[in-house]
Design a protein around this motif. Sequence first.
Motif, PDB file in Angstrom:
ATOM      1  N   UNK A 197       0.816  -1.211   0.000  1.00 12.09           N
ATOM      2  CA  UNK A 197       0.000   0.000   0.000  1.00 12.09           C
ATOM      3  C   UNK A 197       0.853   1.266   0.000  1.00 12.09           C
ATOM      4  N   UNK A 198       1.941   1.263   0.738  1.00 11.14           N
ATOM      5  CA  UNK A 198       2.790   2.458   0.771  1.00 11.14           C
ATOM      6  C   UNK A 198       3.380   2.723  -0.616  1.00 11.14           C
ATOM      7  N   UNK A 199       3.805   1.664  -1.306  1.00  7.42           N
ATOM      8  CA  UNK A 199       4.288   1.824  -2.680  1.00  7.42           C
ATOM      9  C   UNK A 199       3.189   2.397  -3.571  1.00  7.42           C
ATOM     10  N   UNK A 200       1.976   1.851  -3.438  1.00  6.94           N
ATOM     11  CA  UNK A 200       0.852   2.340  -4.254  1.00  6.94           C
ATOM     12  C   UNK A 200       0.536   3.803  -3.941  1.00  6.94           C
ATOM     13  N   UNK A 201       0.508   4.160  -2.664  1.00  9.24           N
ATOM     14  CA  UNK A 201       0.188   5.535  -2.282  1.00  9.24           C
ATOM     15  C   UNK A 201       1.228   6.516  -2.837  1.00  9.24           C
ATOM     16  N   UNK A 202       2.490   6.127  -2.798  1.00 10.02           N
ATOM     17  CA  UNK A 202       3.545   7.018  -3.306  1.00 10.02           C
ATOM     18  C   UNK A 202       3.403   7.235  -4.813  1.00 10.02           C
ATOM     19  N   UNK A 203       3.141   6.145  -5.541  1.00 11.88           N
ATOM     20  CA  UNK A 203       2.974   6.277  -6.989  1.00 11.88           C
ATOM     21  C   UNK A 203       1.727   7.094  -7.330  1.00 11.88           C
ATOM     22  N   UNK A 204       0.652   6.903  -6.574  1.00  9.33           N
ATOM     23  CA  UNK A 204      -0.571   7.693  -6.802  1.00  9.33           C
ATOM     24  C   UNK A 204      -0.301   9.168  -6.526  1.00  9.33           C
ATOM     25  N   UNK A 205       0.436   9.452  -5.471  1.00  7.63           N
ATOM     26  CA  UNK A 205       0.804  10.830  -5.128  1.00  7.63           C
ATOM     27  C   UNK A 205       1.534  11.503  -6.287  1.00  7.63           C
ATOM     28  N   UNK A 206       2.411  10.759  -6.959  1.00 10.42           N
ATOM     29  CA  UNK A 206       3.169  11.310  -8.077  1.00 10.42           C
ATOM     30  C   UNK A 206       2.354  11.402  -9.359  1.00 10.42           C
ATOM     31  N   UNK A 207       1.414  10.469  -9.557  1.00 14.16           N
ATOM     32  CA  UNK A 207       0.770  10.279 -10.856  1.00 14.16           C
ATOM     33  C   UNK A 207      -0.572  10.977 -11.009  1.00 14.16           C
ATOM     34  N   UNK A 208      -1.253  11.275  -9.894  1.00  4.97           N
ATOM     35  CA  UNK A 208      -2.614  11.823  -9.947  1.00  4.97           C
ATOM     36  C   UNK A 208      -2.631  13.238  -9.374  1.00  4.97           C
ATOM     37  N   UNK A 209      -3.367  14.139 -10.021  1.00  2.51           N
ATOM     38  CA  UNK A 209      -3.455  15.529  -9.561  1.00  2.51           C
ATOM     39  C   UNK A 209      -4.111  15.606  -8.191  1.00  2.51           C
ATOM     40  N   UNK A 210      -3.676  16.560  -7.381  1.00  3.69           N
ATOM     41  CA  UNK A 210      -4.130  16.655  -5.987  1.00  3.69           C
ATOM     42  C   UNK A 210      -5.626  16.909  -5.856  1.00  3.69           C
ATOM     43  N   UNK A 211      -6.213  17.644  -6.799  1.00 11.89           N
ATOM     44  CA  UNK A 211      -7.627  17.991  -6.676  1.00 11.89           C
ATOM     45  C   UNK A 211      -8.546  16.993  -7.363  1.00 11.89           C
ATOM     46  N   UNK A 212      -8.016  15.861  -7.838  1.00 14.34           N
ATOM     47  CA  UNK A 212      -8.822  14.885  -8.580  1.00 14.34           C
ATOM     48  C   UNK A 212     -10.019  14.364  -7.788  1.00 14.34           C
ATOM     49  N   UNK A 213      -9.931  14.123  -6.462  1.00 10.15           N
ATOM     50  CA  UNK A 213     -11.099  13.609  -5.736  1.00 10.15           C
ATOM     51  C   UNK A 213     -12.278  14.572  -5.704  1.00 10.15           C
ATOM     52  N   UNK A 214     -12.003  15.871  -5.818  1.00  6.92           N
ATOM     53  CA  UNK A 214     -13.075  16.876  -5.682  1.00  6.92           C
ATOM     54  C   UNK A 214     -13.272  17.672  -6.966  1.00  6.92           C
ATOM     55  N   UNK A 215     -12.718  17.216  -8.080  1.00 10.07           N
ATOM     56  CA  UNK A 215     -12.812  17.939  -9.343  1.00 10.07           C
ATOM     57  C   UNK A 215     -14.240  17.894  -9.888  1.00 10.07           C
ATOM     58  N   UNK A 216     -14.668  18.914 -10.651  1.00  9.14           N
ATOM     59  CA  UNK A 216     -16.004  18.904 -11.271  1.00  9.14           C
ATOM     60  C   UNK A 216     -16.068  17.887 -12.402  1.00  9.14           C
ATOM     61  N   UNK A 217     -17.254  17.798 -13.045  1.00  6.95           N
ATOM     62  CA  UNK A 217     -17.457  16.776 -14.076  1.00  6.95           C
ATOM     63  C   UNK A 217     -16.456  16.905 -15.219  1.00  6.95           C
ATOM     64  N   UNK A 218     -16.096  18.138 -15.591  1.00  6.07           N
ATOM     65  CA  UNK A 218     -15.185  18.311 -16.720  1.00  6.07           C
ATOM     66  C   UNK A 218     -13.756  17.886 -16.398  1.00  6.07           C
ATOM     67  N   UNK A 219     -13.482  17.557 -15.141  1.00  8.58           N
ATOM     68  CA  UNK A 219     -12.174  17.026 -14.781  1.00  8.58           C
ATOM     69  C   UNK A 219     -11.234  18.067 -14.207  1.00  8.58           C
ATOM     70  N   UNK A 220     -10.054  17.613 -13.825  1.00 13.82           N
ATOM     71  CA  UNK A 220      -9.048  18.487 -13.230  1.00 13.82           C
ATOM     72  C   UNK A 220      -8.090  19.015 -14.289  1.00 13.82           C
ATOM     73  N   UNK A 221      -7.661  20.245 -14.094  1.00 11.96           N
ATOM     74  CA  UNK A 221      -6.663  20.848 -14.981  1.00 11.96           C
ATOM     75  C   UNK A 221      -5.300  20.933 -14.299  1.00 11.96           C
TER      76      UNK A 221
END
Length: 452
Positions: free
Chosen positions: A322-346
């Motif tokens: 899980x720690x490996x997965x969390x680190x890769x997600x931290x690097x790969x996914x934008x920080x506001x992705x969980x709360x982004x609107x329908x059109x997505x994160x920029x």
Amino acid sequence: MSPEGKTLLNIIILGLGFMVIFTAFGTCGNIEQTVIKSFNSTEFHGSGYTSMAIIYAVFSASNLIAPSVIAVIGPQLSLFFSGLVYSGYIAVFIHPYTSSFYTLSVLLGIAAAVLWTAQGNLLTINSKDSTIGRNSGIFWALMQFSLFFGNLYIFFAWRGKSHITDKDRQTVFITLTVISLVGNFLFFLIQRPDPEPAPSDASESLLPADISDSNSVVPSQSLCSQAFEAFKKSIQLAMTKEMLLLSIPFAYSGLELTFYSGVYGTCLGAMTQFGDDAKGLIGLSGILIGVGEILGGGVFGILDKCNRFGRNPVVFLGLFTHIVAFYLIFLNIASDAPVAPEEGTQMQAFIQPSVTVALICSFLLGLGDSCFNTQLISIVGFLFREDSASAFAVFKFVQSITAAVAFFYSNYFLLHWQLLIMVLTGFLGTITFFVVEWGVISSRRDSDYDSI
């Protein structure tokens, strides 16, 4: 059929029933926030995150009364009626209304507590100390096949779509509702296990009314007494040293359940850098989570090769994964992705977003989750065999209340804060699990010494 064969068949049927129901519900939870964002109606103002927070909050409180329900009507009927509520919640999305959506969220929280406590009860009744690890793995692996089928459909049906139409939504949720109803009836195939040859068995008191002697009549006063005793036992077990220590890994399992079952799929769907395939990746991610879950359940449960080393190496592997997965997600996914609107994160991630890395993380999330859950189920069933319904109620109480909190803050917290909370809780929970398991190993050694 031999007694061993009958109990193994019961475990398989239990796993298949959960597989069918959670094929429907798991897919529903994975896509509901994305569906809600695409639903254009002035009559509906619901949030998938808020609904899940309500479900798990009610789930948590209802675990205190779940053993009483099972003591009165038995685990088979508990599974069936709870499953009907799951079907009702899924059906709400055929044409959502805010009031019915949140009402079913409350009812589902109650049903989930009864469903999972009954599952733990039946698993323990059909297991021995020597088979509890194997049976936990078999059940977990079978149930996690649920992540394949619904998500595979989502991947192909929604691939290349930036908006989910009403027809898309209705087709999916009508199908999921029918599937969940089929799963409910599988529970009636579970047979009563043959009694142990020993003169008394503490778990016998937990045998359900519907799979015990059908000719016996239990007075209403006795039912009330059973319900009260089951409730009191849950409170007493929650205060034991072992349960207090295990409450932290229970809590971690709730946090990461929230993340992989609802938040991560939403994040992938919000990543505009993934192009038109972003929505379809939600389904593919769910499939790979399922691959990780099934692999973990098979290796650490069905093969049951790690028993001689105890449960700690498996839990440590889960934390590391899980720690490996969390680190890769931290690097790969934008920080506001969980709360982004329908059109997505920029927003930009720390690296160029990669679909391959995102899907590897999905697999790691599933593998790590199976490491924790198979061992938690195993150790709870081993330590509290005589009070399995109450013990699993406490397990689900802690797990669900933290899941409710996590779904609530997922409406507001950026991704890196959610990952940090999980890392800290997972590290602390692994340490406390180690302490409990060392106590189990020590008691086994003392018992072996005394028997010489």
